[in-house]
Scaffold this motif. Sequence first.
Motif: not given
Ligand SMILES: [Fe+2]
Length: 289
Positions: A167, A169, A242
């Motif tokens: 994903h 952030d 990540h």
């Molecule tokens: Fe994250």
Amino acid sequence: MTPTRGIESSKGLWMVDTLDVDTFVENYLTPGRPVLVRGADTGWSAPAPWSLSSLRDRFGDRKVPLYDTLFQVNSVSTFARYLGRYTGREPSRDVPPYLRWFVRQSPMELPWSDEVFAELASDWTAPGWLPDTDFAFPRRRRTDHARDPFPGKGLFVCGQGGRTRLHRDPWATDAILLQTTGLKRVTLFAPEQGHLLTNGGAVVDLDRPDDERFPRWRSAEPVLEETLHPGQTLFIPADWYHTAVALEDSVSITWNFVHRTHERRFTEYLDGGGAADPVVGYFRSRELD
Ligand SMILES: [Fe+2]
Ligand SMILES: O=C(O)CCC(=O)C(=O)O
């Protein structure tokens, strides 16, 4: 995917043994480059690792939310019940639920971790290379990372095999991941690899890749694929993809922020619709200046 190790970027290493505030801001925060700080000189004073049994003694009866491999809450349990059921097990391929114990970030009724962080506050400090001034979101002149709330600030606890799937952030924020207990494998892809890893708004799940939907994901090359050890810290810049998997029963602390360095990027995010995000609204309504 071929893991790449210890790559040298044009302005510094992806992995370093030591770092200071100016070098962090200039070489990593400003250009948006990840860095894994692995030496003893990370500036943090946690008695790492926090053992799961000592955490259980302190917080066993508290209610905790259990998540899927991303940000969906599936159930509520107690800390002791989670540890009893999903930690100390023989290595297995089962993926346990993930205990993401965030500090309050919306009016929603969930077991938040504010009291737990307050009780742990004198056990640790943030790495000495992180600025403690000039944060644009949450806006503060001086910051105490161990005590102040941040969006996405959480104690992340999971049994061996626990995962956070690939994903980026939210909130146009940078993030810190600080490993306190156990080993965790982390993999980061640069934003430029996004066209290989996504389809529309969806991101490929590297643990169960759908080749039809994401036909080019195998061409994506991670910039960093490493094992975080207790005491080590990872800086995850905004927009980097990540994923993480706990190789052992694991505890990490994480939080998201926008430093003054990236205030313009954040303003653009707000103007593009981010101002309506409930977490953004929650923190902005509590800003003091
Ligand atoms: Fe994250
Ligand atoms: O540690 C994990 O499982 C994921 C961490 C993460 O995604 C983050 O800190 O932004």
